[in-house]
Write a protein that holds these residues in place. Structure first.
Motif, PDB file in Angstrom:
ATOM      1  N   GLN A   1       0.827  -1.209   0.000  1.00  0.00           N
ATOM      2  CA  GLN A   1       0.000   0.000   0.000  1.00  0.00           C
ATOM      3  C   GLN A   1       0.859   1.256   0.000  1.00  0.00           C
ATOM      4  O   GLN A   1       0.539   2.239  -0.686  1.00  0.00           O
ATOM      5  CB  GLN A   1      -0.925  -0.008   1.213  1.00  0.00           C
ATOM      6  CG  GLN A   1      -2.045  -1.021   1.131  1.00  0.00           C
ATOM      7  CD  GLN A   1      -2.882  -1.056   2.394  1.00  0.00           C
ATOM      8  OE1 GLN A   1      -2.374  -0.836   3.493  1.00  0.00           O
ATOM      9  NE2 GLN A   1      -4.161  -1.333   2.251  1.00  0.00           N
ATOM     10  N   ALA A   2       1.936   1.235   0.753  1.00  0.00           N
ATOM     11  CA  ALA A   2       2.828   2.391   0.776  1.00  0.00           C
ATOM     12  C   ALA A   2       3.400   2.668  -0.607  1.00  0.00           C
ATOM     13  O   ALA A   2       3.471   3.829  -1.052  1.00  0.00           O
ATOM     14  CB  ALA A   2       3.954   2.156   1.784  1.00  0.00           C
ATOM     15  N   GLY A   3       3.799   1.620  -1.311  1.00  0.00           N
ATOM     16  CA  GLY A   3       4.359   1.805  -2.644  1.00  0.00           C
ATOM     17  C   GLY A   3       3.357   2.322  -3.647  1.00  0.00           C
ATOM     18  O   GLY A   3       3.633   3.272  -4.389  1.00  0.00           O
ATOM     19  N   THR A   4       2.158   1.734  -3.661  1.00  0.00           N
ATOM     20  CA  THR A   4       1.173   2.115  -4.665  1.00  0.00           C
ATOM     21  C   THR A   4       0.577   3.491  -4.385  1.00  0.00           C
ATOM     22  O   THR A   4       0.450   4.314  -5.300  1.00  0.00           O
ATOM     23  CB  THR A   4       0.057   1.057  -4.734  1.00  0.00           C
ATOM     24  OG1 THR A   4      -0.490   0.836  -3.423  1.00  0.00           O
ATOM     25  CG2 THR A   4       0.601  -0.258  -5.270  1.00  0.00           C
ATOM     26  N   LEU A   5       0.206   3.749  -3.150  1.00  0.00           N
ATOM     27  CA  LEU A   5      -0.390   5.045  -2.824  1.00  0.00           C
ATOM     28  C   LEU A   5       0.613   6.178  -2.998  1.00  0.00           C
ATOM     29  O   LEU A   5       0.282   7.252  -3.519  1.00  0.00           O
ATOM     30  CB  LEU A   5      -0.933   5.033  -1.395  1.00  0.00           C
ATOM     31  CG  LEU A   5      -2.089   4.070  -1.119  1.00  0.00           C
ATOM     32  CD1 LEU A   5      -2.488   4.123   0.350  1.00  0.00           C
ATOM     33  CD2 LEU A   5      -3.283   4.385  -2.008  1.00  0.00           C
ATOM     34  N   SER A   6       1.847   5.951  -2.591  1.00  0.00           N
ATOM     35  CA  SER A   6       2.875   6.984  -2.738  1.00  0.00           C
ATOM     36  C   SER A   6       3.204   7.233  -4.202  1.00  0.00           C
ATOM     37  O   SER A   6       3.501   8.368  -4.591  1.00  0.00           O
ATOM     38  CB  SER A   6       4.142   6.571  -1.981  1.00  0.00           C
ATOM     39  OG  SER A   6       3.887   6.455  -0.598  1.00  0.00           O
ATOM     40  N   ALA A   7       3.139   6.185  -5.021  1.00  0.00           N
ATOM     41  CA  ALA A   7       3.406   6.365  -6.449  1.00  0.00           C
ATOM     42  C   ALA A   7       2.377   7.291  -7.081  1.00  0.00           C
ATOM     43  O   ALA A   7       2.726   8.202  -7.850  1.00  0.00           O
ATOM     44  CB  ALA A   7       3.396   5.005  -7.154  1.00  0.00           C
ATOM     45  N   VAL A   8       1.091   7.083  -6.763  1.00  0.00           N
ATOM     46  CA  VAL A   8       0.047   7.954  -7.302  1.00  0.00           C
ATOM     47  C   VAL A   8       0.222   9.378  -6.788  1.00  0.00           C
ATOM     48  O   VAL A   8       0.079  10.356  -7.535  1.00  0.00           O
ATOM     49  CB  VAL A   8      -1.347   7.416  -6.943  1.00  0.00           C
ATOM     50  CG1 VAL A   8      -2.434   8.354  -7.462  1.00  0.00           C
ATOM     51  CG2 VAL A   8      -1.549   6.020  -7.506  1.00  0.00           C
ATOM     52  N   LEU A   9       0.542   9.492  -5.508  1.00  0.00           N
ATOM     53  CA  LEU A   9       0.737  10.818  -4.911  1.00  0.00           C
ATOM     54  C   LEU A   9       1.880  11.559  -5.597  1.00  0.00           C
ATOM     55  O   LEU A   9       1.761  12.752  -5.920  1.00  0.00           O
ATOM     56  CB  LEU A   9       1.015  10.659  -3.419  1.00  0.00           C
ATOM     57  CG  LEU A   9       1.079  11.916  -2.569  1.00  0.00           C
ATOM     58  CD1 LEU A   9      -0.260  12.628  -2.567  1.00  0.00           C
ATOM     59  CD2 LEU A   9       1.481  11.556  -1.137  1.00  0.00           C
ATOM     60  N   CYS A  10       2.972  10.870  -5.845  1.00  0.00           N
ATOM     61  CA  CYS A  10       4.126  11.511  -6.488  1.00  0.00           C
ATOM     62  C   CYS A  10       3.805  11.914  -7.925  1.00  0.00           C
ATOM     63  O   CYS A  10       4.185  13.008  -8.366  1.00  0.00           O
ATOM     64  CB  CYS A  10       5.317  10.557  -6.465  1.00  0.00           C
ATOM     65  SG  CYS A  10       6.072  10.333  -4.837  1.00  0.00           S
ATOM     66  N   VAL A  11       3.111  11.060  -8.653  1.00  0.00           N
ATOM     67  CA  VAL A  11       2.736  11.408 -10.023  1.00  0.00           C
ATOM     68  C   VAL A  11       1.855  12.651 -10.026  1.00  0.00           C
ATOM     69  O   VAL A  11       2.014  13.548 -10.858  1.00  0.00           O
ATOM     70  CB  VAL A  11       2.017  10.228 -10.707  1.00  0.00           C
ATOM     71  CG1 VAL A  11       1.391  10.673 -12.031  1.00  0.00           C
ATOM     72  CG2 VAL A  11       2.993   9.090 -10.960  1.00  0.00           C
TER      73      VAL A  11
END
Length: 232
Positions: free
Chosen positions: A52-62
């Motif tokens: 969850q940390a990887g996927t949610l942070s990826a969307v946030l960064c994009v």
């Protein structure tokens, strides 16, 4: 060589956004919220938290790297100079993945510290990075198409539904068309549940992540190319 220089230049935007916008704060809040939820849960599941940390942070960064109207307008300026849409896409994707990696490593380090399972935390971190790579490429294409509205919807989808396998949505007497459609999307799209098998060496999960990285980057490259044509 020119491609690598262009990618590196775009990747360096991450450092600026971390220091000069609320991106760094939001990443910290996402990590803190996930760790709090895991601690409050009756059964600890560090792998899910890391994914969850990887996927949610990826969307946030994009969203912070490409999502605003000003960002997409600013991308037109490099496109008017000797660079390529592919270099811009690769650079912003790498930047988003770098930001997500910070969150993944933070959660994995916490899991290793609290459980003592260093090897398991390391393999879970690799799964989190693979999940972040797939989600970042998909989010990049969505954001280039529809801005931060689509990024927000994707974030909410991953947060609320992404960790549950599709069977949970249709495991009711009369699931209905909506549940079946959501389960089909969850089956195909990148989501945390899909990549739980990566630490066990499942080639299917790795292939799924690799395919979404390729598809997402190709779609984003096409969208960026259209921006390039409209800018000239």
């Amino acid at each position: 060589m020119d491609l690598l220089l262009s990618v590196r230049a775009e990747w360096s935007v991450l450092r600026i956004r971390l220091l000069r916008t609320r991106l760094g704060l939001w990443l910290v809040l996402v990590v803190a919220a996930l760790l709090w939820i895991e601690r409050a849960a009756p059964r600890s599941d560090p792998l899910t938290t890391i994914l969850q940390a990887g996927t949610l942070s990826a969307v946030l960064c994009v969203g912070y790297l490409v999502g605003s109207g000003a960002d997409r307008a600013a991308l037109l300026l490099p496109l008017l100079h000797p660079t390529t849409p592919g270099a811009l896409v690769l650079g912003r994707w790498a930047a988003a993945l770098g930001g997500a990696a910070l969150a993944v490593l933070a959660v994995a380090a916490h899991a290793a510290w609290t459980t003592g399972a260093v090897a398991a935390s390391l393999s879970a971190a690799l799964a989190g990075l693979a999940a972040a790579a797939a989600v970042a490429s998909c989010a990049l294409a969505l954001v280039l198409m529809g801005g931060n509205v689509l990024a927000t919807l994707f974030f909410v989808w991953l947060a609320l539904v992404g960790s549950a396998p599709p069977e949970m949505l249709i495991d009711v007497p009369h699931p209905g068309a909506v549940r079946v459609a959501l389960a089909a999307i969850l089956e195909v799209a990148p989501a945390p549940w899909r990549y739980r098998a990566i630490p066990t060496g499942d080639p299917g999960a790795l292939l799924h992540a690799a395919l979404w990285v390729a598809l997402g980057l190709a779609a984003a490259r096409s969208l960026m190319g259209r921006l390039s044509l409209s800018a000239r």
